[in-house]
Enzyme design. Sequence first.
Site, PDB file in Angstrom:
ATOM      1  N   LYS A 152       0.818  -1.218   0.000  1.00 15.86           N
ATOM      2  CA  LYS A 152       0.000   0.000   0.000  1.00 15.86           C
ATOM      3  C   LYS A 152       0.858   1.277   0.000  1.00 15.86           C
ATOM      4  O   LYS A 152       2.046   1.238   0.303  1.00 15.86           O
ATOM      5  CB  LYS A 152      -0.940  -0.007   1.218  1.00 15.86           C
ATOM      6  CG  LYS A 152      -1.907  -1.202   1.215  1.00 15.86           C
ATOM      7  CD  LYS A 152      -2.799  -1.180  -0.012  1.00 15.86           C
ATOM      8  CE  LYS A 152      -3.942  -2.181   0.033  1.00 15.86           C
ATOM      9  NZ  LYS A 152      -3.568  -3.585  -0.140  1.00 15.86           N
TER      10      LYS A 152
HETATM   11  C1  LIG Z   1      -9.987  -3.494  -1.626  1.00 13.66           C
HETATM   12  C2  LIG Z   1      -9.334  -4.141  -0.438  1.00 13.66           C
HETATM   13  N1  LIG Z   1      -9.983  -4.185   0.722  1.00 13.66           N
HETATM   14  C3  LIG Z   1      -9.438  -4.736   1.810  1.00 13.66           C
HETATM   15  C4  LIG Z   1      -8.193  -5.300   1.792  1.00 13.66           C
HETATM   16  C5  LIG Z   1      -7.634  -5.947   3.032  1.00 13.66           C
HETATM   17  O1  LIG Z   1      -6.558  -5.234   3.545  1.00 13.66           O
HETATM   18  P1  LIG Z   1      -5.647  -5.904   4.689  1.00 13.66           P
HETATM   19  O2  LIG Z   1      -4.670  -6.788   4.001  1.00 13.66           O
HETATM   20  O3  LIG Z   1      -4.978  -4.724   5.359  1.00 13.66           O
HETATM   21  O4  LIG Z   1      -6.546  -6.620   5.607  1.00 13.66           O
HETATM   22  C6  LIG Z   1      -7.466  -5.295   0.602  1.00 13.66           C
HETATM   23  C7  LIG Z   1      -6.126  -5.893   0.564  1.00 13.66           C
HETATM   24  O5  LIG Z   1      -5.314  -5.674  -0.259  1.00 13.66           O
HETATM   25  C8  LIG Z   1      -8.046  -4.693  -0.541  1.00 13.66           C
HETATM   26  O6  LIG Z   1      -7.390  -4.680  -1.708  1.00 13.66           O
END
Ligand SMILES: Cc1ncc(COP(=O)(O)O)c(C=O)c1O
Length: 402
Positions: free
Chosen positions: A200
């Site tokens: 990210k």
């Molecule tokens: C659109 C979206 N939502 C949620 C997430 C989940 O993020 P995390 O890995 O911090 O839980 C991601 C992960 O890449 C994502 O691309």
Amino acid sequence: MTAPNKQLPAIEGGVPVRKESLPFYRPSVDETDVELVTKTLRSGWLTLGPVTFDLERELARYLGAAHVIAVNSCSAAMFLALKALGVGPGDEVVTSAMTFTSTVTAIIHAGATPVLADIENETFGVAPDELVKRTTPKTRVFMPVHFGGQACRIDEVLDIAGGRGIGVVEDAAHSFGASFDGQKVGTFGDITAFSFYATKNLTTGEGGCLSTAYEELADKLRLLSYHGMSHGSWSRYADRGSWYYEVDVPGYKCNMSDMLSALGLSQLRRVDQLTAGRRDVAQWFAARLEDSPYFELSRVRSGNDHTWHLFVVRLRLDRLTIDRDQFIRALAAENIGCSVHFIPIYRHPYFRAYLDDSESYPVCEDYFSRCVSLPIFPSMQESDVDDVVSAMNRIAAYYSVS
Ligand SMILES: Cc1ncc(COP(=O)(O)O)c(C=O)c1O
């Protein structure tokens, strides 16, 4: 022996455009990041504590949000947001069919029923008319996704929700720092969830945060994120703390640690610079690909400040004899990494069983058949972009219909 034909794609036996592979993503960690994390490692306090509280304050200032709670992932953040809003069995939550699995599993884990909506072609966020179409008397929350680094049509989503008394929890995993009409994502709906996962724009390796304007929701989120305990380990073990705590609700263990927060604080101080690096890459790609007969560029909605978490092109399949998967395999043979965001939710075996089928999602289907996420990261050079575009053009020309 004949010299290899340089125009032949590597997958057909040609010489790859790159000797060294170009990854889809490379993290930007500098010496200050290392120093700050090391300082925390030496501080005697590793988990939730003063560095995390600093990060929360700084994030709130950056976003212009009243409250920020740091947690261990965006997935956890979305689940906590739904719990804090009291979403549970019997409730429906409408979200985008074009998202990562955890947007939808957060709804399932909260005990509610996910309802998938198709996307629109400009931001690849949920289509407002689909939200209207999929709303029923059971709809409690809309969960729009700010896809790829730009805001979805959040103004329209809020209008639809507000008129119906529906809550809004935003999945801004991709879009830290993005804004619409000068207002930062994270300050629109009831609660916004961000991701600080390794790829990210701002990373803590794993992590995330929640932002909200409402103190009552912030208090609930904080309580739920740390076992439902009336005060956390920091205040219990720090010099002025006490051993006593009370459990007010059956909470979860989703807090951030000071070790990771140290990295977050360091990254936050240069997040605009990191995003500027991505913006350069996006401009280099756009300048080289905008007139291509083979690739369709993503658009930026008027009013949106795009942070370019992803750079997605869509193949013009009517001009090619190969499909998207073959195209990605051919790029990999040229030593160029890329990805697909996302496989539509209803195509996964688990969700297929009870969600609408692909015919209900024509925009998602068209997008999915053609989308390729090209490499983009802050330290990528213009010469890397040249390599990616050369490889794309070589493959497209070789497999062109004419
Ligand atoms: C659109 C979206 N939502 C949620 C997430 C989940 O993020 P995390 O890995 O911090 O839980 C991601 C992960 O890449 C994502 O691309």
